[in-house]
Design a protein around this motif. Structure first.
Motif, short mmCIF file in Angstrom:
data_model
loop_
_atom_site.label_atom_id
_atom_site.label_comp_id
_atom_site.label_asym_id
_atom_site.label_seq_id
_atom_site.Cartn_x
_atom_site.Cartn_y
_atom_site.Cartn_z
N ALA A 54 10.55 -8.10 0.10
CA ALA A 54 10.44 -9.51 0.47
C ALA A 54 9.12 -10.04 -0.07
N SER A 55 8.96 -11.36 -0.04
CA SER A 55 7.70 -12.02 -0.39
C SER A 55 7.31 -12.96 0.73
N GLY A 56 6.02 -13.18 0.85
CA GLY A 56 5.54 -14.00 1.94
C GLY A 56 4.72 -13.20 2.91
N GLN A 57 4.04 -13.89 3.74
CA GLN A 57 3.13 -13.21 4.65
C GLN A 57 3.87 -12.47 5.76
N ILE A 58 5.13 -12.89 6.08
CA ILE A 58 5.89 -12.30 7.18
C ILE A 58 7.17 -11.67 6.63
N PHE A 59 7.50 -10.47 7.08
CA PHE A 59 8.71 -9.74 6.69
C PHE A 59 9.41 -9.31 7.97
N THR A 60 10.70 -9.71 8.13
CA THR A 60 11.45 -9.43 9.36
C THR A 60 12.67 -8.57 9.06
N ILE A 61 12.88 -7.52 9.86
CA ILE A 61 14.08 -6.67 9.84
C ILE A 61 14.84 -6.99 11.13
N THR A 62 15.98 -7.67 11.01
CA THR A 62 16.67 -8.17 12.20
C THR A 62 17.41 -7.09 12.99
N ASP A 63 17.97 -6.08 12.31
CA ASP A 63 18.73 -5.03 12.99
C ASP A 63 18.23 -3.68 12.49
N PHE A 64 17.25 -3.18 13.20
CA PHE A 64 16.58 -1.97 12.73
C PHE A 64 17.46 -0.74 12.96
N ARG A 65 17.64 0.02 11.88
CA ARG A 65 18.43 1.23 11.92
C ARG A 65 17.57 2.40 11.46
N ALA A 66 18.13 3.56 11.56
CA ALA A 66 17.39 4.76 11.17
C ALA A 66 17.01 4.73 9.70
N GLU A 67 17.90 4.13 8.87
CA GLU A 67 17.60 4.10 7.45
C GLU A 67 16.46 3.14 7.11
N HIS A 68 16.10 2.29 8.07
CA HIS A 68 14.96 1.37 7.87
C HIS A 68 13.62 2.06 8.09
N SER A 69 13.68 3.23 8.67
CA SER A 69 12.42 3.95 8.91
C SER A 69 11.76 4.31 7.57
N GLY A 70 10.41 4.34 7.57
CA GLY A 70 9.67 4.71 6.37
C GLY A 70 8.35 3.95 6.25
N ASN A 71 7.67 4.11 5.09
CA ASN A 71 6.39 3.46 4.82
C ASN A 71 6.61 2.13 4.10
N TYR A 72 6.02 1.09 4.66
CA TYR A 72 6.10 -0.24 4.06
C TYR A 72 4.70 -0.65 3.59
N SER A 73 4.62 -1.22 2.38
CA SER A 73 3.33 -1.66 1.81
C SER A 73 3.32 -3.17 1.64
N CYS A 74 2.14 -3.75 1.97
CA CYS A 74 1.92 -5.19 1.75
C CYS A 74 0.92 -5.35 0.62
N GLU A 75 1.27 -6.12 -0.38
CA GLU A 75 0.37 -6.42 -1.49
C GLU A 75 -0.15 -7.85 -1.34
N ALA A 76 -1.51 -8.00 -1.25
CA ALA A 76 -2.15 -9.32 -1.23
C ALA A 76 -2.78 -9.55 -2.59
N GLN A 77 -2.43 -10.65 -3.25
CA GLN A 77 -2.85 -10.85 -4.63
C GLN A 77 -3.21 -12.31 -4.89
N ASN A 78 -4.36 -12.53 -5.64
CA ASN A 78 -4.64 -13.83 -6.25
C ASN A 78 -5.11 -13.57 -7.68
N LYS A 79 -5.58 -14.60 -8.35
CA LYS A 79 -5.93 -14.45 -9.77
C LYS A 79 -7.14 -13.56 -10.00
N LEU A 80 -7.88 -13.25 -8.92
CA LEU A 80 -9.09 -12.44 -9.08
C LEU A 80 -8.88 -10.97 -8.76
N GLY A 81 -7.70 -10.62 -8.18
CA GLY A 81 -7.47 -9.22 -7.87
C GLY A 81 -6.38 -9.03 -6.85
N ARG A 82 -6.15 -7.80 -6.43
CA ARG A 82 -5.11 -7.46 -5.47
C ARG A 82 -5.58 -6.30 -4.59
N GLN A 83 -4.97 -6.22 -3.39
CA GLN A 83 -5.25 -5.14 -2.44
C GLN A 83 -3.94 -4.78 -1.74
#
Length: 686
Positions: free
Chosen positions: A568-597
């Motif tokens: 997904a894109s945007g500051q908020i990410f929603t999983i409406t019906d969480f299942r076992a397959e949704h388990s895992g590591n999620y990463s958020c990328e914050a980026q502008n023209k000067l860099g990313r984290q």
């Protein structure tokens, strides 16, 4: 309460000679320390001083005063030297037009020195020192003062024998006051050496030719030599300058003149010209002076005039310089050549000082809408004669005559001064700072870590002092730094904000407009939050939120571990019906023209709850299946038994089927023997 010292009763021995590059001072008598009444006192370092005209003199004293009077602490509020006026109303030398530009005071630790430059014979006087304190009537004057005598050197000839072409005489270098043990030397017809040697001594005995002229000087003070004279009659080779020093205003014109004479009748003067010895580095041959009109510094600004024909052996030579510059301040000499004679011009000529009047601001009191200040009109020299001053406010004459001027200075006021009679040569105006301007370098977008300089400038005279401030919402804003520049060698995001500078001099203060410093920077390490923050249950809705400090604002993208495409894109990410397959590591990328984290969060179902639910379901299902199986088995058994019992009767008498049922209903009420018999029969059937 005014005190003066008692009359001097004795003099000490002579102190000796003091020579400096700027002047010549002789301290003849010293005075022992004399304390006045109740701790007041002034002690002069000498009581009589003899100095050479044109040189510089220093007059010194020490003073004392009571530390307390009537339980009040005493402080010195003013010190001054004077020659005119009374103890009650002295005329401060720094305010006297005759001393304009020639007087300075230096006071350190109760030792005060008066310096007078370019001494004139009219400066001969008694100089007294006065201190003023904060106590009522708490002034004190040292009486008697120091007697200064200014003398010009003069050659006097005592003739012994006169012949056809020479005269035997003794020459004396005379002064009007005594110079103890000075070192004299002599000039012959403009030359500082005679037959390759310098003639020393206060007197000079010899057979002197009529054609020669002579002058004397004190060693170390060659610029203040005597005027040249002829030993016999007035017919000798000579150059005599009309004035030894001239003060002129910047931008004006000046005439420098001298008279010259060639001894031999019919002498043909091959050349005559003016030159500046200080420009010898510009000559083709440093030992051969060149005409001033050939110097590029004076191009188009000099003229040379003589009285009479060009080739005359005597006359008046005048050098005119227009549009004077301060760089024209120098010594100017005249030189002429003939067939059998050359004026050597070692003898000092006329010293020109080009001055621009300046206003000094002192004794300021600050008020909400104006400043009150005392102004003094200063110059590096003063024209000859008794001059007074003229003061101007915004171009209009407001006051004249006096050296100082005290007034209220409002924003926008322009104050200037001039010597009376020289109103066209005014000083530069003094005024409070005008609205400061602020510049930023570099002018492009500011990035974190770069070097940034803020510069504050304001039109002001005297020059303004600058202070930088940062707006912080506090009513008492402290300065960031003093100086015209605020430099960030490595600017940080925390440096962003509103800045302004103040420009201040003794006449007023102005504040600049605010300037906003917007520091751009790459996203900082993002923070990720999960909602709800409790344990995640299967089927629930989970919301992830990513935030990062960045300028410009960051764009956000969500990724799941081991998946290539973003979730997904945007500051908020929603999983409406969480299942076992949704388990895992999620990463958020914050980026502008000067860099990313990046920031990562791990999502898992709540521990144990999914297993319990499945176990319960399995147990229920197994139980239900067991019950169904038991029911089916029982039903089958009942049907087999029935079929077994009904088979013989059906063959003989099928009509009794209903009765069988009736009999079955009574089985429960039969006797144990009957039941046993029936069981045995059922076992046999089975």
């Amino acid at each position: 309460m005014l005190f003066t010292t008692q009359s001097r009763k004795e003099k000490a021995t002579a102190m000796g000679l003091k020579i400096t590059a700027a002047g010549f001072m002789v301290f003849i008598f010293s005075v022992p320390a004399v304390q006045g009444k109740d701790g007041w006192g002034v002690t002069y370092s000498s009581t009589e001083i003899c100095a050479v005209k044109g040189s510089t003199v220093e007059i010194s004293c020490t003073y004392t005063y009571p530390s307390r009077i009537n339980n009040g602490e005493t402080t010195v509020t003013e010190t001054l030297w004077f020659t005119k006026g009374t103890d009650m109303a002295p005329v401060d030398l720094t305010t006297h037009a005759e001393y304009a530009g020639r007087v300075q005071y230096h006071c350190i630790n109760s030792i005060c020195t008066l310096s007078i430059t370019d001494l004139r014979e009219s400066d001969s006087a008694e100089y007294r020192f006065m201190i003023t304190t904060n106590q009522p009537n708490g002034s004190y004057t040292g009486e008697p003062g120091v007697t200064l005598s200014v003398t010009a050197l003069q050659v006097r000839a005592q003739k012994f024998k006169v012949s056809v072409h020479s005269v035997h005489a003794e020459l004396f270098c005379d002064t009007t006051c005594q110079l103890p043990h000075p070192s004299y030397f002599w000039y012959l017809t403009g030359r500082s050496s005679i037959n390759g040697q310098t003639k020393e001594g206060i007197s000079y005995v010899n057979n002197f030719a009529y054609k020669d002229s002579f002058a004397c000087a004190v060693r170390g003070l060659e610029s203040f030599a005597s005027l040249p004279v002829c030993v016999h009659n007035n017919y000798c080779n000579i150059v005599s300058y009309t004035k030894r020093s001239i003060c002129a205003f910047k931008g004006s014109s000046v005439d420098i003149s001298c008279s010259y004479f060639g001894n031999e009748a019919g002498l043909y003067v091959a050349s005559k010209f003016w030159f500046n010895p200080g420009r010898s580095h510009q000559w083709r041959n440093p030992s051969e002076p060149e005409e001033l009109s050939q110097d590029s510094q004076y191009a188009g600004r000099v003229q040379f005039r003589t009285s009479g024909a060009v080739a005359t052996e005597r006359g008046l030579a005048t050098l005119s310089i227009s549009n004077l510059r301060e760089s024209d301040s120098a010594e100017y000499r005249f030189k002429f050549r003939a067939q059998r004679f050359e004026w050597r011009s070692d003898l000092p000529g006329t010293t020109l000082t080009v001055t621009a009047l300046q206003i000094e601001v002192s004794k300021v009191s600050v008020h909400p809408s104006f400043n009150e200040a005392e102004l003094k009109c200063l110059s590096s020299c003063s024209p000859a004669g008794r001059l007074s001053f003229v003061w101007f406010r915004n171009g209009e004459i407001v006051r004249g005559e006096t050296f100082s001027y005290r007034s209220q200075i409002h924003p926008g006021d322009l104050i200037s001064c001039a010597f009376k009679g020289y109103e066209s040569h005014r000083s530069p105006a003094v005024y409070a700072p005008k609205l400061p301007s602020v510049s930023v370098s570099p002018s492009a977008e500011i990035e974190e870590g770069s070097s940034v300089t803020l510069t504050c400038s304001s039109d002001a005279n005297p020059a303004a002092n600058y202070t930088w401030y940062k707006e912080g919402g506090s009513p008492d804003i402290k300065p960031v730094i003093e100086g015209p520049q605020l430099v960030f060698s490595s600017i940080q995001s925390s440096d962003s904000g509103q800045y302004y500078c103040s420009a201040e001099n003794k006449l007023g203060k102005r504040k600049s407009k605010n300037i906003f410093i917007n520091v751009k920077y790459a996203p900082k390490l993002p923070s990720v939050s999960v909602s709800p923050s409790a344990e995640i249950e299967e089927g629930s809705s989970v919301t992830l939120t990513c935030s990062s400090d960045a300028n410009p604002a960051a764009n956000y993208t969500w990724y799941k571990e081991n998946e290539d495409s973003p979730k997904a894109s945007g500051q908020i990410f929603t999983i409406t019906d969480f299942r076992a397959e949704h388990s895992g590591n999620y990463s958020c990328e914050a980026q502008n023209k000067l860099g990313r984290q990046f920031a990562t969060i791990c999502l898992t179902l709540a521990p144990g709850k999914p297993i319990i639910i499945i176990s319960i379901i399995v147990v229920i299902i197994v139980t239900l299946l067991a019950l169904i199986l038991i029911a089916v088995l029982l039903l089958c058994c009942c049907r087999r038994k029935k079929n077994t019992l009904d088979s013989p009767n059906e063959a003989n008498n099928p009509v009794h089927s209903v009765k069988m049922d009736s009999e079955y209903q009574h089985v429960s009420g039969s006797t144990p023997a009957a039941q046993t018999e029936d069981s045995e029969q059922q076992e046999q059937l089975m």
